[in-house]
Write a protein that holds these residues in place. Structure first.
Motif, PDB file in Angstrom:
ATOM      1  N   LYS A  38      -5.516  -7.198   2.328  1.00 37.96           N
ATOM      2  CA  LYS A  38      -5.477  -5.865   1.727  1.00 37.96           C
ATOM      3  C   LYS A  38      -4.018  -5.505   1.492  1.00 37.96           C
ATOM      4  O   LYS A  38      -3.107  -6.162   1.998  1.00 37.96           O
ATOM      5  CB  LYS A  38      -6.143  -4.839   2.633  1.00 37.96           C
ATOM      6  N   ALA A  39      -3.802  -4.446   0.710  1.00 36.08           N
ATOM      7  CA  ALA A  39      -2.440  -4.071   0.310  1.00 36.08           C
ATOM      8  C   ALA A  39      -1.565  -3.723   1.508  1.00 36.08           C
ATOM      9  O   ALA A  39      -0.363  -3.970   1.500  1.00 36.08           O
ATOM     10  CB  ALA A  39      -2.488  -2.894  -0.669  1.00 36.08           C
ATOM     11  N   SER A  40      -2.151  -3.175   2.558  1.00 34.70           N
ATOM     12  CA  SER A  40      -1.355  -2.800   3.727  1.00 34.70           C
ATOM     13  C   SER A  40      -0.958  -4.009   4.567  1.00 34.70           C
ATOM     14  O   SER A  40      -0.118  -3.890   5.463  1.00 34.70           O
ATOM     15  CB  SER A  40      -2.121  -1.794   4.600  1.00 34.70           C
ATOM     16  N   ARG A  88       0.683   3.886  -3.160  1.00 31.89           N
ATOM     17  CA  ARG A  88       0.016   5.169  -2.911  1.00 31.89           C
ATOM     18  C   ARG A  88       0.969   6.356  -3.013  1.00 31.89           C
ATOM     19  O   ARG A  88       0.546   7.488  -3.138  1.00 31.89           O
ATOM     20  CB  ARG A  88      -0.612   5.173  -1.517  1.00 31.89           C
ATOM     21  N   LYS A 110      -4.178   2.109  -8.597  1.00 27.03           N
ATOM     22  CA  LYS A 110      -5.226   2.845  -7.899  1.00 27.03           C
ATOM     23  C   LYS A 110      -5.662   2.109  -6.637  1.00 27.03           C
ATOM     24  O   LYS A 110      -5.537   0.891  -6.539  1.00 27.03           O
ATOM     25  CB  LYS A 110      -6.440   3.044  -8.822  1.00 27.03           C
ATOM     26  N   GLU A 111      -6.217   2.851  -5.676  1.00 23.82           N
ATOM     27  CA  GLU A 111      -6.735   2.227  -4.468  1.00 23.82           C
ATOM     28  C   GLU A 111      -8.174   1.761  -4.695  1.00 23.82           C
ATOM     29  O   GLU A 111      -8.844   2.226  -5.618  1.00 23.82           O
ATOM     30  CB  GLU A 111      -6.647   3.182  -3.282  1.00 23.82           C
ATOM     31  N   GLY A 139     -12.320   5.626  -3.249  1.00 25.68           N
ATOM     32  CA  GLY A 139     -11.783   6.970  -3.100  1.00 25.68           C
ATOM     33  C   GLY A 139     -12.373   7.943  -4.090  1.00 25.68           C
ATOM     34  O   GLY A 139     -13.230   7.582  -4.922  1.00 25.68           O
ATOM     35  N   GLU A 195      -5.090  -3.529  -7.861  1.00 23.33           N
ATOM     36  CA  GLU A 195      -4.256  -2.432  -7.368  1.00 23.33           C
ATOM     37  C   GLU A 195      -2.868  -2.476  -7.996  1.00 23.33           C
ATOM     38  O   GLU A 195      -2.314  -1.443  -8.379  1.00 23.33           O
ATOM     39  CB  GLU A 195      -4.134  -2.507  -5.845  1.00 23.33           C
ATOM     40  N   TYR A 199     -12.444  -4.210   0.005  1.00 17.69           N
ATOM     41  CA  TYR A 199     -11.916  -5.565  -0.187  1.00 17.69           C
ATOM     42  C   TYR A 199     -12.941  -6.632   0.183  1.00 17.69           C
ATOM     43  O   TYR A 199     -12.724  -7.816  -0.067  1.00 17.69           O
ATOM     44  CB  TYR A 199     -10.673  -5.787   0.682  1.00 17.69           C
ATOM     45  N   ASN A 255     -16.324   2.273  -7.703  1.00 11.80           N
ATOM     46  CA  ASN A 255     -15.109   1.838  -7.017  1.00 11.80           C
ATOM     47  C   ASN A 255     -14.196   1.167  -8.040  1.00 11.80           C
ATOM     48  O   ASN A 255     -14.530   1.069  -9.227  1.00 11.80           O
ATOM     49  CB  ASN A 255     -15.420   0.898  -5.849  1.00 11.80           C
ATOM     50  N   ASP A 276       0.826  -1.205   0.000  1.00 11.72           N
ATOM     51  CA  ASP A 276       0.000   0.000   0.000  1.00 11.72           C
ATOM     52  C   ASP A 276       0.863   1.259   0.000  1.00 11.72           C
ATOM     53  O   ASP A 276       0.605   2.210  -0.736  1.00 11.72           O
ATOM     54  CB  ASP A 276      -0.912  -0.039   1.232  1.00 11.72           C
TER      55      ASP A 276
END
Length: 528
Positions: A378-380, A336, A449-450, A453, A444, A418, A463, A332
């Motif tokens: 998730k990406a994080s 980002r 892109k996230e 947002g 992603e 997600y 989305n 993430d």
């Protein structure tokens, strides 16, 4: 869409399944199996009997072999060790006997092995996947022996004469040991009566409440420290004092992550080792007993694409986990950051991340008992080491935090953007839900892109998933690819990866592939 059709064709034509209708023997069925190009064989829960044919070892394309719930007898064919591509093997619930073949244990790609409820015997091999088998995967085999079974292996049978001598030796040995203990206790009692009273007080202090250690400035009283539990390898033995010093009393300046499960701090241990310390949210943690039980499970989960849990510390209401530190942070963070302070992740690195994360998730879903559903992919939660090798983080924490709750809270069971569409109806998390979330991560990596947002405020779909599906449906798939990394060399691979993402994001969970299949699809692109 040629690659997608190829994937779906493989998914259908390479599967051989008989569900609850098969009976008889397999000898004739697989007599010429060397000519088959089957990759998945599922004959589970039928009435097949007889021995397992050695010709199964000729099915060189086989990746999944599920034979559980039948009446097979005889030994597990050692020829199964020829199946170099095999990733999943389940022969539980039969009447197989003999020893576990070393050749099967040594299969390098094998992620899952279940031998439970048979009549297997002898020592459990200490090679390959068999070194990490859980008790559940070999339960019901009364004559197996080894550390997993809690019994030592005895080799060979002794003659009756040797048994008599052995019994006599045990009796004599017991008598000698008893006499030795009596003598030692007598000597110790005599010495203890002459001890200085202060020594006795010190002895009692050393066995008192561990919290006394926290009031002392001396680190010499190691037995009073709060030790982190030891798993497969000796873990770091940390005290509460060590953790507070390593994080500078959980200083905000050391925070490197903050999520639904708690706050993560970068910490330096007294020996100079840099780790990540996660302080779990107090309001959500379970009781001491449940927490320790979950740690015993999570601590045993080791894989190259999973962030290693180095240990934990529990004191009162506080629960702290200690992980290996990942130098390059999260996916993430890299996707980002568009300000130029970080290099743009090229497609080679992004694809490496996709394959590694898929491999880690496949292990959680298929290579460990009990199976682990991540529930917050998730990406994080995809972290990167110095070589940009991806590792899945926070696996098992959803269950750890909410074992006594229903899976209703979005704070617990996923992150907005997600969460799979079926979650709103069933309120239950499944492995196919993880597959959907992984599909979002693929998007992603492809688009930069996230998931949600302002970028999608006035765009069809609302989305990332909706926007991509709209573009693909209208024949504009190339438009979604990240222009910062798109070039002639990467275009074809990116489009093929996009097709895999689309399958993962199917609205019907039954139409989504397993993570084993996703990993195979990605490897197929890589090998072209």
């Amino acid at each position: 869409m040629s690659f997608l059709l190829h994937c779906l064709e493989w998914y259908i034509l390479s599967v051989f399944t008989l569900s609850r209708i098969g009976f008889g023997r397999l000898d004739e069925l697989f007599k010429n199996s060397f000519a088959w190009r089957v990759e998945i064989v599922n004959l589970s829960c039928n009435s097949f009997s007889g021995v397992l044919p050695s010709s199964l070892g000729n099915m060189s394309y086989l990746t999944i072999l599920d034979l559980h719930g039948n009446s097979f007898t005889g030994e597990v064919p050692s020829e199964l060790g020829n199946l170099a591509q095999l990733e999943y093997l389940d022969v539980s619930g039969n009447m197989l006997d003999g020893e576990i073949p070393d050749d099967v244990c040594g299969l390098t790609n094998l992620l899952f092995l279940n031998l439970a409820e048979n009549k297997l015997q002898g020592p459990i091999p200490k090679t390959g996947i068999c070194r990490n088998l859980t008790k559940a995967s070999v339960s019901g085999n009364k004559h197996l022996c080894g550390v997993i079974m809690g019994s030592k292996c005895s080799f060979g049978r002794k003659s009756p004469l040797l048994n008599v001598w052995g019994l006599a030796s045990v009796v004599v040995g017991t008598i000698l040991i008893t006499l030795s203990v009596v003598i030692v206790l007598t000597i110790w009692a005599n010495r203890n009566s002459r001890n200085d009273p202060e020594d006795i007080v010190d002895s009692k202090l050393n066995s008192s409440d561990p919290n006394l250690y926290l009031l002392s400035s001396s680190r010499s009283k190691e037995p009073l420290s709060i030790n982190i539990a030891m798993f497969e390898q000796p873990l770091l033995k940390l005290t509460l004092v060590d953790i507070l010093e390593a994080t500078n009393n959980f200083c905000k300046a050391n925070i490197i992550g903050d999520g639904g499960f708690g706050t993560v701090y970068k910490a330096t241990l007294p020996d100079g080792k840099v780790v990540a310390v996660k302080k779990l949210s107090q309001a959500k943690t379970q009781g001491q007993r449940e927490f320790l039980a979950e740690m015993e499970t999570l601590g045993k989960v080791k894989h190259r694409n999973l962030v290693s849990l180095l240990g934990y510390c529990s004191y009162g209401e506080e629960k702290v986990l200690v992980y290996e530190y990942m130098a390059n942070g999260s996916v993430d963070h890299w996707l980002r950051n568009r300000t130029g302070t970080l290099d743009v992740l090229n497609w080679t690195k992004r694809f490496k991340i996709a394959v590694g994360a898929a491999r880690g998730l496949a292990f959680l879903h298929h290579g460990f008992i009990p199976h682990i559903i991540h529930r917050d992919i998730k990406a994080s939660n995809i972290l990167l080491n110095e070589e940009f090798e991806p590792k899945v983080a926070d696996f098992g924490l959803a269950r750890l935090i909410s074992a006594c709750e229903t899976h209703v809270s979005t704070d617990i069971a996923g992150t907005f953007g997600y969460i799979p569409p079926e979650y709103g109806q069933s309120w239950k998390s499944t492995t196919r839900g993880d597959v959907y979330s992984f599909g979002v991560i693929l998007l992603e990596l492809l688009t930069g892109k996230e998931p949600t947002g302002p970028d999608f405020k006035d765009i069809e779909g609302g989305n990332l998933v909706g926007w991509v599906f709209f573009k693909v449906k209208n024949g504009c798939a190339v438009d979604v690819l990240d222009p910062m990394i798109l070039d002639a060399d990467s275009k074809q691979m990116m489009l093929q990866t996009l097709q895999i993402a689309v399958v993962c994001l199917s609205e019907n969970p039954a139409n989504r592939p397993t993570m084993l299949h996703v990993l195979k699809f990605l490897k197929g692109i890589q090998d072209e």
